[in-house]
Design a protein around this motif. Structure first.
Motif, mmCIF file in Angstrom:
data_model
loop_
_atom_site.group_PDB
_atom_site.id
_atom_site.type_symbol
_atom_site.label_atom_id
_atom_site.label_comp_id
_atom_site.label_asym_id
_atom_site.label_seq_id
_atom_site.Cartn_x
_atom_site.Cartn_y
_atom_site.Cartn_z
ATOM 1 N N LEU A 1 -62.071 15.238 -44.975
ATOM 2 C CA LEU A 1 -63.267 15.906 -44.448
ATOM 3 C C LEU A 1 -63.075 16.282 -42.977
ATOM 4 O O LEU A 1 -63.531 17.340 -42.534
ATOM 5 C CB LEU A 1 -64.495 15.013 -44.624
ATOM 6 C CG LEU A 1 -64.952 14.809 -46.073
ATOM 7 C CD1 LEU A 1 -66.072 13.776 -46.133
ATOM 8 C CD2 LEU A 1 -65.386 16.117 -46.703
ATOM 9 N N HIS A 2 -62.395 15.428 -42.225
ATOM 10 C CA HIS A 2 -62.097 15.720 -40.820
ATOM 11 C C HIS A 2 -61.232 16.982 -40.724
ATOM 12 O O HIS A 2 -61.497 17.866 -39.903
ATOM 13 C CB HIS A 2 -61.393 14.519 -40.183
ATOM 14 C CG HIS A 2 -60.949 14.746 -38.768
ATOM 15 N ND1 HIS A 2 -61.833 14.928 -37.730
ATOM 16 C CD2 HIS A 2 -59.712 14.816 -38.218
ATOM 17 C CE1 HIS A 2 -61.162 15.107 -36.603
ATOM 18 N NE2 HIS A 2 -59.864 15.047 -36.878
ATOM 19 N N ILE A 3 -60.227 17.088 -41.574
ATOM 20 C CA ILE A 3 -59.341 18.257 -41.560
ATOM 21 C C ILE A 3 -60.110 19.522 -41.927
ATOM 22 O O ILE A 3 -59.920 20.577 -41.304
ATOM 23 C CB ILE A 3 -58.124 18.026 -42.481
ATOM 24 C CG1 ILE A 3 -57.225 16.939 -41.886
ATOM 25 C CG2 ILE A 3 -57.348 19.326 -42.693
ATOM 26 C CD1 ILE A 3 -56.150 16.439 -42.822
ATOM 27 N N VAL A 4 -60.998 19.446 -42.903
ATOM 28 C CA VAL A 4 -61.823 20.604 -43.276
ATOM 29 C C VAL A 4 -62.692 21.035 -42.094
ATOM 30 O O VAL A 4 -62.812 22.232 -41.791
ATOM 31 C CB VAL A 4 -62.694 20.289 -44.517
ATOM 32 C CG1 VAL A 4 -63.739 21.367 -44.744
ATOM 33 C CG2 VAL A 4 -61.815 20.127 -45.747
ATOM 34 N N ALA A 5 -63.281 20.065 -41.395
ATOM 35 C CA ALA A 5 -64.117 20.383 -40.230
ATOM 36 C C ALA A 5 -63.285 21.019 -39.120
ATOM 37 O O ALA A 5 -63.710 21.998 -38.496
ATOM 38 C CB ALA A 5 -64.823 19.120 -39.721
ATOM 39 N N VAL A 6 -62.090 20.490 -38.888
ATOM 40 C CA VAL A 6 -61.213 21.041 -37.852
ATOM 41 C C VAL A 6 -60.836 22.483 -38.199
ATOM 42 O O VAL A 6 -60.865 23.364 -37.335
ATOM 43 C CB VAL A 6 -59.948 20.169 -37.667
ATOM 44 C CG1 VAL A 6 -58.917 20.878 -36.788
ATOM 45 C CG2 VAL A 6 -60.310 18.821 -37.075
ATOM 46 N N ILE A 7 -60.480 22.728 -39.442
ATOM 47 C CA ILE A 7 -60.104 24.083 -39.857
ATOM 48 C C ILE A 7 -61.273 25.044 -39.650
ATOM 49 O O ILE A 7 -61.095 26.162 -39.147
ATOM 50 C CB ILE A 7 -59.624 24.096 -41.323
ATOM 51 C CG1 ILE A 7 -58.271 23.388 -41.434
ATOM 52 C CG2 ILE A 7 -59.520 25.525 -41.858
ATOM 53 C CD1 ILE A 7 -57.823 23.123 -42.860
ATOM 54 N N SER A 8 -62.463 24.629 -40.007
ATOM 55 C CA SER A 8 -63.651 25.486 -39.837
ATOM 56 C C SER A 8 -63.913 25.776 -38.364
ATOM 57 O O SER A 8 -64.203 26.914 -37.979
ATOM 58 C CB SER A 8 -64.875 24.814 -40.459
ATOM 59 O OG SER A 8 -64.672 24.602 -41.830
ATOM 60 N N THR B 1 -66.163 17.333 -36.659
ATOM 61 C CA THR B 1 -64.815 17.032 -36.173
ATOM 62 C C THR B 1 -64.854 15.827 -35.243
ATOM 63 O O THR B 1 -64.072 14.881 -35.394
ATOM 64 C CB THR B 1 -64.218 18.252 -35.441
ATOM 65 O OG1 THR B 1 -64.076 19.325 -36.370
ATOM 66 C CG2 THR B 1 -62.875 17.926 -34.825
ATOM 67 N N TRP B 2 -65.769 15.851 -34.293
ATOM 68 C CA TRP B 2 -65.892 14.735 -33.343
ATOM 69 C C TRP B 2 -66.335 13.452 -34.047
ATOM 70 O O TRP B 2 -65.758 12.382 -33.819
ATOM 71 C CB TRP B 2 -66.872 15.084 -32.222
ATOM 72 C CG TRP B 2 -66.205 15.760 -31.071
ATOM 73 C CD1 TRP B 2 -66.232 17.088 -30.757
ATOM 74 C CD2 TRP B 2 -65.399 15.121 -30.075
ATOM 75 N NE1 TRP B 2 -65.490 17.310 -29.631
ATOM 76 C CE2 TRP B 2 -64.974 16.132 -29.186
ATOM 77 C CE3 TRP B 2 -65.001 13.817 -29.837
ATOM 78 C CZ2 TRP B 2 -64.165 15.865 -28.080
ATOM 79 C CZ3 TRP B 2 -64.196 13.549 -28.738
ATOM 80 C CH2 TRP B 2 -63.781 14.564 -27.874
ATOM 81 N N LEU B 3 -67.362 13.544 -34.869
ATOM 82 C CA LEU B 3 -67.898 12.357 -35.546
ATOM 83 C C LEU B 3 -66.835 11.670 -36.396
ATOM 84 O O LEU B 3 -66.571 10.468 -36.249
ATOM 85 C CB LEU B 3 -69.106 12.753 -36.413
ATOM 86 C CG LEU B 3 -69.764 11.648 -37.211
ATOM 87 C CD1 LEU B 3 -70.584 10.773 -36.279
ATOM 88 C CD2 LEU B 3 -70.658 12.245 -38.287
ATOM 89 N N LEU B 4 -66.210 12.447 -37.278
ATOM 90 C CA LEU B 4 -65.206 11.863 -38.160
ATOM 91 C C LEU B 4 -63.946 11.473 -37.388
ATOM 92 O O LEU B 4 -63.342 10.424 -37.663
ATOM 93 C CB LEU B 4 -64.866 12.851 -39.282
ATOM 94 C CG LEU B 4 -66.010 13.131 -40.261
ATOM 95 C CD1 LEU B 4 -65.670 14.307 -41.163
ATOM 96 C CD2 LEU B 4 -66.355 11.903 -41.071
ATOM 97 N N GLY B 5 -63.561 12.283 -36.412
ATOM 98 C CA GLY B 5 -62.365 11.980 -35.626
ATOM 99 C C GLY B 5 -62.503 10.697 -34.830
ATOM 100 O O GLY B 5 -61.579 9.870 -34.788
ATOM 101 N N LEU B 6 -63.651 10.516 -34.186
ATOM 102 C CA LEU B 6 -63.860 9.280 -33.420
ATOM 103 C C LEU B 6 -63.910 8.060 -34.338
ATOM 104 O O LEU B 6 -63.371 7.001 -34.005
ATOM 105 C CB LEU B 6 -65.130 9.379 -32.575
ATOM 106 C CG LEU B 6 -65.040 10.305 -31.371
ATOM 107 C CD1 LEU B 6 -66.392 10.450 -30.699
ATOM 108 C CD2 LEU B 6 -63.983 9.818 -30.380
ATOM 109 N N TYR B 7 -64.549 8.224 -35.505
ATOM 110 C CA TYR B 7 -64.582 7.111 -36.450
ATOM 111 C C TYR B 7 -63.167 6.742 -36.897
ATOM 112 O O TYR B 7 -62.804 5.558 -36.943
ATOM 113 C CB TYR B 7 -65.452 7.442 -37.668
ATOM 114 C CG TYR B 7 -65.430 6.332 -38.680
ATOM 115 C CD1 TYR B 7 -66.202 5.186 -38.499
ATOM 116 C CD2 TYR B 7 -64.594 6.393 -39.793
ATOM 117 C CE1 TYR B 7 -66.152 4.142 -39.410
ATOM 118 C CE2 TYR B 7 -64.541 5.357 -40.706
ATOM 119 C CZ TYR B 7 -65.326 4.227 -40.512
ATOM 120 O OH TYR B 7 -65.268 3.191 -41.416
#
Length: 180
Positions: free
Chosen positions: A48-55, A102-108
């Motif tokens: 999900l983090h990668i999908v958010a980053v791509i978007s 991206t930030w939420l999932l990345g920091l987690y």
């Protein structure tokens, strides 16, 4: 029969509803993953983090191209008004939610997997902060264009278009290679 314009209130309302639906489904998936974690929760959150980053990156790379074309459009023209709508929708409905996820999932992930340790991770976080600053600069530009107050030339926007790409390359190298 004339095709419906995509710049009116009706299409805008439908676009907002579609974005709200996608965000609600994504929030439900994340909630399910958190409250009923599968054995490989890390992999799901990473995906999900990668999908958010791509978007987010898609928006960061496309928005300054819109600015280049918008700069060439006469102020007050139908073309200029269309660019204003495109820029606003891209920034508010795609880029901002994607950046937040991206930030939420990345920091987690950084906390749960690495405990915020590692020189490569600190360097990556610094570069993501710079990427977020570019995003905010673009957000101010969207507002300036909406007021017909753009101060940059098309050439300057072409140069700004390179900033997210350079940062993205550096971030990917840090994540994959973990050089320090």
């Amino acid at each position: 029969m004339t095709p419906e314009r995509q710049t009116g209130e009706g299409p805008g309302r439908r676009a907002r509803l579609r974005v709200a639906l996608v965000l609600a489904v994504l929030a439900a998936v994340i909630a399910l993953l958190v409250f009923y974690p599968p054995d490989e929760l890390y992999l799901w959150l990473k995906a999900l983090h990668i999908v958010a980053v791509i978007s987010w990156m898609a928006g960061l790379l496309y928005l300054p191209r819109l600015f280049v074309y918008h700069t060439d459009a006469p102020v007050g023209s139908a073309q200029s008004e269309t660019f204003k709508i495109m820029e606003r929708r891209l920034y508010r409905m795609i880029m901002q939610p994607a950046m937040g996820l991206t930030w939420l999932l990345g920091l987690y992930l950084a906390w749960s997997v690495y405990g915020f340790k590692g020189g490569w991770l600190h360097a990556k976080l610094l570069l993501v902060l710079l990427l977020s600053a570019v995003d905010q600069y673009y957000g101010r530009a969207v507002a300036a264009f909406s007021r017909d107050e753009n101060r940059n030339t098309g050439r300057q926007w072409r140069i700004w278009n390179e900033a997210p790409a350079v940062l993205m390359v550096l971030i990917v190298i840090l994540v994959v290679v973990k050089p320090f």
